[in-house]
Design an enzyme around this catalytic site. Structure first.
Site, PDB file in Angstrom:
ATOM      1  N   GLN A 185     -23.484 -73.425  76.099  1.00 51.37           N
ATOM      2  CA  GLN A 185     -23.945 -71.507  76.329  1.00 51.37           C
ATOM      3  C   GLN A 185     -22.609 -71.009  76.813  1.00 51.37           C
ATOM      4  O   GLN A 185     -20.974 -71.163  77.226  1.00 51.37           O
ATOM      5  CB  GLN A 185     -23.993 -71.937  77.716  1.00 51.37           C
ATOM      6  CG  GLN A 185     -25.081 -70.760  78.021  1.00 51.37           C
ATOM      7  CD  GLN A 185     -26.199 -70.433  76.909  1.00 51.37           C
ATOM      8  OE1 GLN A 185     -26.993 -71.302  76.612  1.00 51.37           O
ATOM      9  NE2 GLN A 185     -25.827 -68.727  77.138  1.00 51.37           N
ATOM     10  N   ASP A 201     -26.522 -74.529  67.237  1.00 51.92           N
ATOM     11  CA  ASP A 201     -26.317 -73.862  66.966  1.00 51.92           C
ATOM     12  C   ASP A 201     -26.173 -73.032  66.116  1.00 51.92           C
ATOM     13  O   ASP A 201     -26.158 -71.743  65.587  1.00 51.92           O
ATOM     14  CB  ASP A 201     -25.352 -73.528  68.580  1.00 51.92           C
ATOM     15  CG  ASP A 201     -25.891 -71.995  69.595  1.00 51.92           C
ATOM     16  OD1 ASP A 201     -27.269 -72.022  69.201  1.00 51.92           O
ATOM     17  OD2 ASP A 201     -25.103 -72.175  70.754  1.00 51.92           O
ATOM     18  N   LYS A 251     -33.839 -72.992  78.148  1.00 47.71           N
ATOM     19  CA  LYS A 251     -33.941 -73.836  77.073  1.00 47.71           C
ATOM     20  C   LYS A 251     -34.279 -75.554  77.595  1.00 47.71           C
ATOM     21  O   LYS A 251     -34.543 -75.998  76.409  1.00 47.71           O
ATOM     22  CB  LYS A 251     -32.273 -74.116  76.712  1.00 47.71           C
ATOM     23  CG  LYS A 251     -31.447 -72.913  75.934  1.00 47.71           C
ATOM     24  CD  LYS A 251     -30.194 -73.061  75.695  1.00 47.71           C
ATOM     25  CE  LYS A 251     -30.410 -71.440  74.813  1.00 47.71           C
ATOM     26  NZ  LYS A 251     -28.933 -70.789  74.551  1.00 47.71           N
TER      27      LYS A 251
END
Ligand code: NDP
Length: 282
Positions: A95, A118, A51
């Site tokens: 994460q 997200d 990422k």
């Protein structure tokens, strides 16, 4: 039969992101993603590294916070609070999975919904289910880009989503429904799945079971979107669909690797750009 090229499409989206990023920088905003990694999970380390790399390649800012395994809930929430208030940060990603002693739901709830790239915050989940504009989880959003790119019309199609996770299955079903498909959601308790799946125009499979979707589960001309990423004993990757066995029955199919996988990071960058553009409008 068309094998969908997720790698090429993701490269195209990353180019678009790069251009948007240049334009935003010219207007004084550098789109920046903050990623928080807690603990030593090897797969998570690989994901956050890619990422970070993708952000930098797109000309975006990337801020990494690597926290120790023993980080407390309060320490993590304090960092999120700092990032929420930091105007130079447009996207915040924690994460997952988090170490077991941390409360994932509470952590996700504390991310500013306007920076929730997200799309896991309950407000964004609610917006998606109400058909309102918000942040949509990256993997299902990437699949919608695939449908668009390959001119796959969803209106009136019978679509089956196998898997009901918050990350993939449920948001995928909501997106298909919003797009006018007739949607069935299957999961581990579903009975007679093969009978259901055989009549479907579109099947999105996201369960994490290698080669689960077999030839007898797929009707002629079906469109197969395989989200699964499974590592076999010989080290190779395979999806949740038995690609070799079903490919000749399908009109479109995503391979693993090179199908849905590359789309996820591209959409994360795209969501961060969207957040930065929102700031410009604010
Ligand atoms: P989860 O483990 O959170 O969810 C799996 C879902 O599959 C559950 O809803 C479960 O049902 C259902 N399921 C399990 N076994 C069966 C079965 N035999 N028949 C029908 N349904 C079943 O997984 P995720 O959604 O997070 O991920 C799914 C897969 O997608 C994984 O392989 C993962 O690695 C991959 N993935 C890939 C991404 C990408 O970028 N390409 C991104 C995210 C995930 P129940 O709810 O009843 O337990």
């Amino acid at each position: 039969m068309t094998i969908i090229d997720g790698k090429a499409l993701s490269a195209k989206i990353k180019e678009r992101v790069k251009k948007d990023c240049e334009e935003l920088i010219a207007k004084g905003i550098k789109p920046t993603l903050a990623v928080i990694l807690v603990g030593e999970d090897k797969a998570s380390q690989t994901y956050v590294a890619s990422k970070e790399k993708a952000c930098i390649a797109a000309g975006m800012g990337s801020v990494m916070h690597r926290l120790g395994e023993q980080t407390t809930q309060n320490e993590l929430l304090s960092l999120i609070e700092v990032l929420n208030k930091d105007d130079s940060i447009h996207g915040i990603l924690v994460q997952l999975p988090l170490p077991k002693h941390l409360d994932t739901n509470e952590v996700l709830r504390r991310i500013d919904p306007n920076k929730d790239v997200d799309g896991f915050h309950a407000l964004n989940v609610g917006k998606l289910n109400s058909g309102l504009d918000g942040f949509v989880p990256c993997t299902p959003l990437g699949i919608m880009e695939i449908f668009k790119e390959y001119n796959i019309d969803l209106v009136g199609k019978n679509a089956l989503v196998i898997g009901r996770s918050n990350i993939v299955g449920k948001p995928m079903a909501a997106l298909l429904l919003n797009a006018g498909a007739t949607v069935t959601i299957a999961h581990s308790k579903t009975k007679n799945l093969a009978q259901i799946s055989r009549s479907m125009d579109i099947i999105v499979v996201a369960i994490g079971k290698p080669k689960f979707l077999s030839a007898d589960m797929v009707g002629e001309g079906a469109i197969i979107i395989d989200v699964g990423i499974n590592r076999l004993d010989d080290g190779s990757l395979c999806g949740d669909a038995d690609f070799e066995a079903i490919k000749d029955k399908c009109s479109f199919i995503t391979p693993v690797p090179g199908g849905v996988g590359p789309m996820t990071i591209a959409m994360l960058l795209s969501n961060t750009i969207k957040s930065a553009k929102n700031e410009l409008r604010a």
